[in-house]
Design a protein around this motif. Structure first.
Motif, mmCIF file in Angstrom:
data_model
loop_
_atom_site.group_PDB
_atom_site.id
_atom_site.type_symbol
_atom_site.label_atom_id
_atom_site.label_comp_id
_atom_site.label_asym_id
_atom_site.label_seq_id
_atom_site.Cartn_x
_atom_site.Cartn_y
_atom_site.Cartn_z
ATOM 1 N N ASN A 122 -8.750 -1.373 -1.899
ATOM 2 C CA ASN A 122 -8.825 -1.464 -0.435
ATOM 3 C C ASN A 122 -7.638 -0.758 0.222
ATOM 4 O O ASN A 122 -7.799 -0.029 1.198
ATOM 5 N N VAL A 123 -6.452 -1.004 -0.318
ATOM 6 C CA VAL A 123 -5.240 -0.392 0.254
ATOM 7 C C VAL A 123 -5.293 1.129 0.115
ATOM 8 O O VAL A 123 -5.022 1.869 1.079
ATOM 9 N N LEU B 9 -6.316 6.471 2.743
ATOM 10 C CA LEU B 9 -6.976 7.775 2.685
ATOM 11 C C LEU B 9 -8.100 7.937 3.703
ATOM 12 O O LEU B 9 -8.676 9.022 3.803
ATOM 13 N N ARG B 10 -8.400 6.865 4.445
ATOM 14 C CA ARG B 10 -9.622 6.847 5.255
ATOM 15 C C ARG B 10 -9.718 7.973 6.283
ATOM 16 O O ARG B 10 -10.818 8.427 6.607
ATOM 17 N N VAL C 78 -17.991 12.977 1.049
ATOM 18 C CA VAL C 78 -17.540 12.715 -0.322
ATOM 19 C C VAL C 78 -16.818 11.372 -0.442
ATOM 20 O O VAL C 78 -16.180 11.103 -1.464
ATOM 21 N N ARG C 79 -16.924 10.535 0.575
ATOM 22 C CA ARG C 79 -16.162 9.284 0.581
ATOM 23 C C ARG C 79 -16.559 8.365 -0.579
ATOM 24 O O ARG C 79 -15.698 7.710 -1.171
ATOM 25 N N ASN D 232 -10.217 -0.019 8.562
ATOM 26 C CA ASN D 232 -9.078 -0.876 8.904
ATOM 27 C C ASN D 232 -7.794 -0.397 8.253
ATOM 28 O O ASN D 232 -7.806 0.380 7.303
ATOM 29 N N LYS D 233 -6.662 -0.915 8.763
ATOM 30 C CA LYS D 233 -5.349 -0.526 8.271
ATOM 31 C C LYS D 233 -5.059 -1.154 6.904
ATOM 32 O O LYS D 233 -5.707 -2.137 6.518
ATOM 33 N N PRO D 234 -4.095 -0.608 6.173
ATOM 34 C CA PRO D 234 -3.789 -1.089 4.817
ATOM 35 C C PRO D 234 -3.469 -2.577 4.718
ATOM 36 O O PRO D 234 -3.896 -3.247 3.773
ATOM 37 N N GLY D 235 -2.697 -3.118 5.694
ATOM 38 C CA GLY D 235 -2.331 -4.535 5.632
ATOM 39 C C GLY D 235 -3.545 -5.443 5.685
ATOM 40 O O GLY D 235 -3.699 -6.361 4.863
ATOM 41 N N ALA D 236 -4.415 -5.185 6.650
ATOM 42 C CA ALA D 236 -5.639 -5.984 6.776
ATOM 43 C C ALA D 236 -6.544 -5.772 5.569
ATOM 44 O O ALA D 236 -7.185 -6.710 5.081
#
Length: 206
Positions: free
Chosen positions: A54-55, A60-61, A68-69, A123-127
């Motif tokens: 997830n992080v 990379l999002r 290609v995701r 969403n952001k890395p923390g969430a």
């Protein structure tokens, strides 16, 4: 914002449990829950992989082309699964043999790919980290509950240690051999879902 982070972490433990509510990740619940130890290791492995994937995907999002995701997600997951698999072989070899191909098949786990696509990509890395931890633990506690009943009632042990006294067997008690069969894991999961939805009335179909 704090409420969103709280929901990301705690929601999957009950209200939005990936197994009990979304009915995902059922295959491994049937395969690795004959004993508690492999179920715990599997649950911990999935938690670590989902959280880290997830992080990485969240970071990379904004740089990964949309077309290609899925390939990128699979590469990230495959790398993390390989790392976890090698660590298990190095430090918990007997368990890695017992889990066999199921660690490798984490890459196909619907929970993992679902969280990457539905949450980490937006969403952001923390969430995303909290969401991964929450969904991993939500998945793990289902496996642990199933394994607890299967090992206790099927073998009379927990973590390989005798729990049901020998005197019970002398009085005629017999282990339930059906608990060793995958079908019983499915029945226990169904019972968990039934209890879960009985408690959470808002999840019941109208």
């Amino acid at each position: 914002m704090k409420e969103e982070l709280k929901n990301a972490l705690l929601g999957p433990l009950s209200k939005n449990n990936p197994v009990a509510v979304q009915v995902l990740g059922i295959c491994s619940a049937l395969a690795v829950t004959v004993q508690l130890k492999p179920a715990i290791v599997m649950g911990l492995s999935v938690t670590i992989i989902v959280a880290m994937a997830n992080v990485v995907i969240s970071l990379l999002r904004n740089t990964v082309p949309n077309n290609v995701r899925i390939i990128v997600q699979l590469v990230v997951v495959a790398a993390l699964v390989t790392i976890v698999s090698e660590i298990l072989k190095a430090f918990l070899y007997d368990l890695s043999v017992q889990l066999s191909v199921y660690i490798g098949l984490i890459i196909t786990n619907c929970i993992l790919m679902g969280r990457l696509e539905a949450f980490a990509m937006g969403n952001k890395p923390g969430a995303s980290l909290l969401d991964g931890i929450g969904n991993g633990i939500g998945y793990a506690w289902i496996l642990i509950v199933v394994a607890f009943f299967r090992e206790l009632l099927g073998a009379g042990t927990l973590f390989g240690y005798r729990i049901i006294p020998e005197s019970f067997y002398e009085m005629g008690y017999v282990n339930n051999g059906m608990m060793m069969m995958p079908a019983m894991a499915l029945i226990i999961v169904a019972c968990i879902i039934w209890v879960h939805r009985s408690i959470n009335k808002d999840l019941q179909e109208k």
